[in-house]
Scaffold this motif. Structure first.
Motif, PDB file in Angstrom:
ATOM      1  N   GLN A  22      11.652   9.696  -3.227  1.00 17.46           N
ATOM      2  CA  GLN A  22      10.426   9.015  -4.401  1.00 17.46           C
ATOM      3  C   GLN A  22       9.935  10.711  -4.734  1.00 17.46           C
ATOM      4  OE1 GLN A  22      11.158   6.188  -6.039  1.00 17.46           O
ATOM      5  NE2 GLN A  22      12.802   6.127  -4.412  1.00 17.46           N
ATOM      6  N   LEU A  23       9.301  10.878  -4.086  1.00 14.50           N
ATOM      7  CA  LEU A  23       8.564  12.009  -4.362  1.00 14.50           C
ATOM      8  C   LEU A  23       9.177  13.543  -5.153  1.00 14.50           C
ATOM      9  CD1 LEU A  23       7.202  13.226  -0.859  1.00 14.50           C
ATOM     10  CD2 LEU A  23       6.497  11.894  -2.908  1.00 14.50           C
ATOM     11  N   ILE A  24      10.307  13.662  -4.956  1.00 16.26           N
ATOM     12  CA  ILE A  24      11.303  14.597  -6.451  1.00 16.26           C
ATOM     13  C   ILE A  24      10.935  14.097  -7.406  1.00 16.26           C
ATOM     14  CG2 ILE A  24      13.580  13.097  -6.958  1.00 16.26           C
ATOM     15  CD1 ILE A  24      12.746  17.306  -5.389  1.00 16.26           C
ATOM     16  N   LYS A  25      10.365  12.644  -7.951  1.00 14.45           N
ATOM     17  CA  LYS A  25      10.025  12.382  -9.074  1.00 14.45           C
ATOM     18  C   LYS A  25       8.873  12.417  -9.652  1.00 14.45           C
ATOM     19  CE  LYS A  25      13.476   8.262  -8.946  1.00 14.45           C
ATOM     20  NZ  LYS A  25      13.525   7.084  -8.511  1.00 14.45           N
ATOM     21  N   ASP A  26       7.921  12.913  -8.450  1.00 15.21           N
ATOM     22  CA  ASP A  26       6.239  13.721  -8.948  1.00 15.21           C
ATOM     23  C   ASP A  26       5.680  12.501  -9.150  1.00 15.21           C
ATOM     24  OD1 ASP A  26       3.751  14.866  -8.739  1.00 15.21           O
ATOM     25  OD2 ASP A  26       4.702  15.594 -11.828  1.00 15.21           O
ATOM     26  N   PRO A  27       5.731  10.864  -8.732  1.00  9.63           N
ATOM     27  CA  PRO A  27       5.598   9.512  -8.991  1.00  9.63           C
ATOM     28  C   PRO A  27       3.432   9.630  -9.148  1.00  9.63           C
ATOM     29  CG  PRO A  27       5.888   9.918  -6.028  1.00  9.63           C
ATOM     30  CD  PRO A  27       6.131  10.819  -7.214  1.00  9.63           C
ATOM     31  N   VAL A  28       2.990   8.997  -9.280  1.00 13.45           N
ATOM     32  CA  VAL A  28       1.855   8.365  -9.640  1.00 13.45           C
ATOM     33  C   VAL A  28       0.603   8.022  -8.601  1.00 13.45           C
ATOM     34  CG1 VAL A  28      -0.669   7.722 -10.673  1.00 13.45           C
ATOM     35  CG2 VAL A  28       1.423   9.079 -11.665  1.00 13.45           C
ATOM     36  N   ILE A  29       1.568   6.847  -7.762  1.00 15.84           N
ATOM     37  CA  ILE A  29       1.444   5.943  -6.770  1.00 15.84           C
ATOM     38  C   ILE A  29       2.639   5.936  -6.762  1.00 15.84           C
ATOM     39  CG2 ILE A  29       1.927   3.767  -8.278  1.00 15.84           C
ATOM     40  CD1 ILE A  29      -0.341   2.882  -6.471  1.00 15.84           C
ATOM     41  N   LEU A  30       2.710   5.797  -5.054  1.00 22.95           N
ATOM     42  CA  LEU A  30       3.950   5.533  -3.942  1.00 22.95           C
ATOM     43  C   LEU A  30       4.029   4.773  -2.875  1.00 22.95           C
ATOM     44  CD1 LEU A  30       6.877   6.745  -2.977  1.00 22.95           C
ATOM     45  CD2 LEU A  30       6.019   8.203  -1.536  1.00 22.95           C
ATOM     46  N   LEU A  31       4.817   3.293  -3.378  1.00 24.49           N
ATOM     47  CA  LEU A  31       4.901   2.366  -2.279  1.00 24.49           C
ATOM     48  C   LEU A  31       5.822   1.943  -1.480  1.00 24.49           C
ATOM     49  CD1 LEU A  31       3.849  -0.226  -5.325  1.00 24.49           C
ATOM     50  CD2 LEU A  31       2.706   0.559  -3.964  1.00 24.49           C
ATOM     51  N   LEU A  32       5.347   2.169  -0.956  1.00 23.45           N
ATOM     52  CA  LEU A  32       5.938   2.408   1.296  1.00 23.45           C
ATOM     53  C   LEU A  32       6.116   0.599   1.520  1.00 23.45           C
ATOM     54  CD1 LEU A  32       5.946   5.959   1.491  1.00 23.45           C
ATOM     55  CD2 LEU A  32       8.175   5.099   0.148  1.00 23.45           C
ATOM     56  N   ASP A  33       7.450   0.378   1.847  1.00 24.32           N
ATOM     57  CA  ASP A  33       7.546  -0.755   2.447  1.00 24.32           C
ATOM     58  C   ASP A  33       8.274  -0.423   4.011  1.00 24.32           C
ATOM     59  OD1 ASP A  33       7.601  -3.600   3.600  1.00 24.32           O
ATOM     60  OD2 ASP A  33       8.730  -3.858   2.840  1.00 24.32           O
ATOM     61  N   GLU A  34       6.983  -0.504   4.909  1.00 28.44           N
ATOM     62  CA  GLU A  34       7.418  -0.826   6.761  1.00 28.44           C
ATOM     63  C   GLU A  34       8.399   0.865   6.633  1.00 28.44           C
ATOM     64  OE1 GLU A  34       6.724  -1.973   9.128  1.00 28.44           O
ATOM     65  OE2 GLU A  34       5.522  -3.400   8.422  1.00 28.44           O
TER      66      GLU A  34
END
Length: 579
Positions: A98-110
């Motif tokens: 997910q980080l490789i896509k350079d996201p504005v917001i990162l949602l992580l479930d557990e």
């Protein structure tokens, strides 16, 4: 399905494998059936990150992959197959995807589910560092938060049965619950203590009812008194008065507040500027295109035209020089826009669909970066070529010459951006923009074809083109210069002495054996006059009008684009830009 072919160097010495991932794969599944896709994974950690779809390619993407692996403590297992990773390493790899896509917001479930205490601490600390390093907002859920992750959580949200028990700063949480009569006991984990406080107790009916009443009271209490804490403000003193009630009822926004347009615009501007002013390959390419391509083209023009002599053929030669100056500015503007703008356009389409900002704000910030570069580039290019067409000591005329070319550059840049609004393919957009520009240069400039020779409907159509006014201004400036506004010899051996005879032969439709143009004014009359009036004092060559309308076209195109990017795109157009 193919992956990127990679460069020769990557294929020979790199450890990024390229080639075919899937070959002639087809499958059928019917409703009510279960289809299992079986097979070994085979891609390594580094390959998994590298083949994640992003806008980056080649060296830039490989550098990004290495940076993400270093941030997530995966460098030591970069060549290990994903099947052989530990649970913690695999969780971090999925975060890296997910980080490789350079996201504005990162949602992580557990993200720490079923991890031991050490790896839980490692994952949460890595996420905290990543958020601070890249400015990414990270929202994660945790069922059993440990006390050692408390320092890494800036904000916390407690939910129970869809209602908010508390949301706000993690450190202010202790103060809030202490103020409402629920202090955390010493040596207790505050995260777990208040989580238990916000959980329905189902061990018996009495406990269930009691815990429900307590949670309802906590929810109402926070609605009335938790506004300041929700904003994360630091409140001192146990007897403070809380105001700013939560106006949205029990619905809690995950992003508290929306940044202003000025703040968002500044962020986009800084991002665009940093993408241009850097020493990476893409930054260097943009600097060369924005600053040096046009001066380089004008330098080549200078090498071809620097030997111009003051003879009769100089009228045609200088006419060609004006044409090449205009064509060069127009076509370099198209080329630069085609090579630079689509990258930012794609990101705009992605982020606008997420509701981050609109098209007008995007164009304003892009123009704020692009227009100063085009000004510097045009100023440098004009300084190279201007000595060939005028007196370099005349600063005002040089400024006019440069401003006309700059307005033409801006116009064609905005024209190409408008086309790229609905045409995804860069080559198709470039061809279309070049075609429009060629038609305008041919019919409206009076350079390749005389204005006075046009049919009436074409002549009046030229009023709607920028090239008419830009070319007319430049032609007047060049051909009314004292050097050209006199009788010029045919060459070093043949001189024009009897001007009355020459003018008579021209009026009778006859050509002088040596001299066609008695002066620069006669040349302008041939190109622009549709009657026998003085072309210099007619409206078509009026200086102030021409320079004003040249800039009016450029500004009008900017405003047109601002409105164009406000119009909602049809679904079939949006589908072209999904990546």
């Amino acid at each position: 399905m193919h992956v990127e072919p990679g460069s020769c160097v990557q294929r020979i010495v790199g450890n990024i494998k390229t080639g075919v991932i899937l070959k002639d794969v087809s499958m059928t599944v019917h409703s009510g059936e279960v289809l299992a896709v079986l097979g070994s994974k085979g891609l390594t950690v580094e390959q998994t990150l590298y083949h994640t779809p992003t806008k980056l390619t080649g060296y830039l993407k490989k550098s990004k992959v290495k940076q993400v692996m270093a941030d997530l403590a995966l460098s030591q297992v970069s060549n290990r197959c994903t099947d052989n990773l530990t649970q913690s390493e695999y969780r971090r790899l999925m975060i890296g995807v997910q980080l490789i896509k350079d996201p504005v917001i990162l949602l992580l479930d557990e993200p720490t589910w079923d991890l031991d205490p050490l790896n839980t601490y490692l994952v949460v600390s890595i996420l905290s560092n990543t958020a601070k390093k890249y400015g990414t907002a990270i929202v994660l859920t945790m069922e059993k938060p440990r006390s050692d992750v408390f320092p890494f959580l800036e904000r916390v949200l407690y939910l129970c049965l869809g209602d908010v028990v508390y949301t706000g700063g993690t450190r202010q949480m202790l103060e809030y619950f202490n103020a409402i009569g629920f202090p955390c006991p010493q040596l207790e984990n505050p995260l777990m203590y208040y989580l238990c406080l916000s959980t329905v107790d189902r061990r018996s009916r009495e406990r269930f009812v009691e815990s429900n009443h307590q949670i309802s009271a906590l929810v109402e209490k926070f609605k009335l008194e938790g506004g300041a804490f929700r904003k994360g403000s630091s409140i001192t003193g146990p007897n403070h008065t809380l105001d700013h009630p939560i106006s949205h009822g029990s619905k809690v926004p995950l992003l508290l507040g929306r940044p202003s347009s000025v703040s968002t615009g500044w962020t986009i501007f800084v991002r665009l500027l940093s993408a241009t002013l850097n020493f990476k390959a893409d930054g260097i390419r943009q600097i060369i295109l924005r600053l040096f391509l046009l001066p380089l083209f004008f330098f080549f023009l200078w090498t071809f035209y620097r030997e111009m002599k003051e003879f009769q053929h100089t009228y045609v030669t200088r006419n060609g020089l004006i044409f090449n100056c205009l064509a060069g500015v127009y076509f370099v503007g198209i080329l630069n826009t085609i090579l630079i703008f689509p990258i930012y356009r794609t990101r705009y389409f992605q982020e606008s669909q997420e509701g981050l900002y609109g098209g007008t704000l995007f164009l304003l910030t892009y123009n704020a970066v692009s227009i100063p570069f085009s000004f510097l580039s045009t100023a440098g290019a004009s300084a190279i070529i201007y000595p060939l067409i005028g007196s370099f000591q005349d600063t005002l005329d040089y400024l006019y010459f440069m401003l006309i070319l700059w307005a033409c550059y801006i116009f064609t840049e905005q024209q190409t951006m408008a086309i790229l609004m609905i045409v995804k393919d860069q080559l198709s957009a470039a061809i279309f923009s070049i075609y429009i520009t060629c038609v305008c240069l041919t019919l409206s400039s009076g350079i390749l074809r005389s204005i006075k020779g046009l049919q009436d409907w074409l002549y009046y159509l030229t009023y709607a083109t920028q090239t008419r006014y830009a070319a007319a201004f430049l032609n007047r400036k060049v051909f009314t210069h004292p050097t050209l506004n006199q009788a010029l010899a045919f060459d070093s051996r043949h001189n024009c002495t009897n001007m009355n005879l020459i003018e008579t032969s021209l009026l009778n439709g006859l050509n002088s054996p040596y001299c066609r143009y008695a002066s620069g004014q006669s040349y302008l009359s041939e190109r622009y006059s549709r009657d026998h009036t003085d072309v210099i004092f007619s409206g078509i060559l009026e200086e102030d009008l021409n320079i004003g309308l040249t800039f009016a076209f450029a500004l009008g195109m900017i405003v047109f684009n601002l409105f164009l990017y406000l119009i909602p795109l049809p679904a079939f157009v949006k589908a072209k830009f999904r990546e």
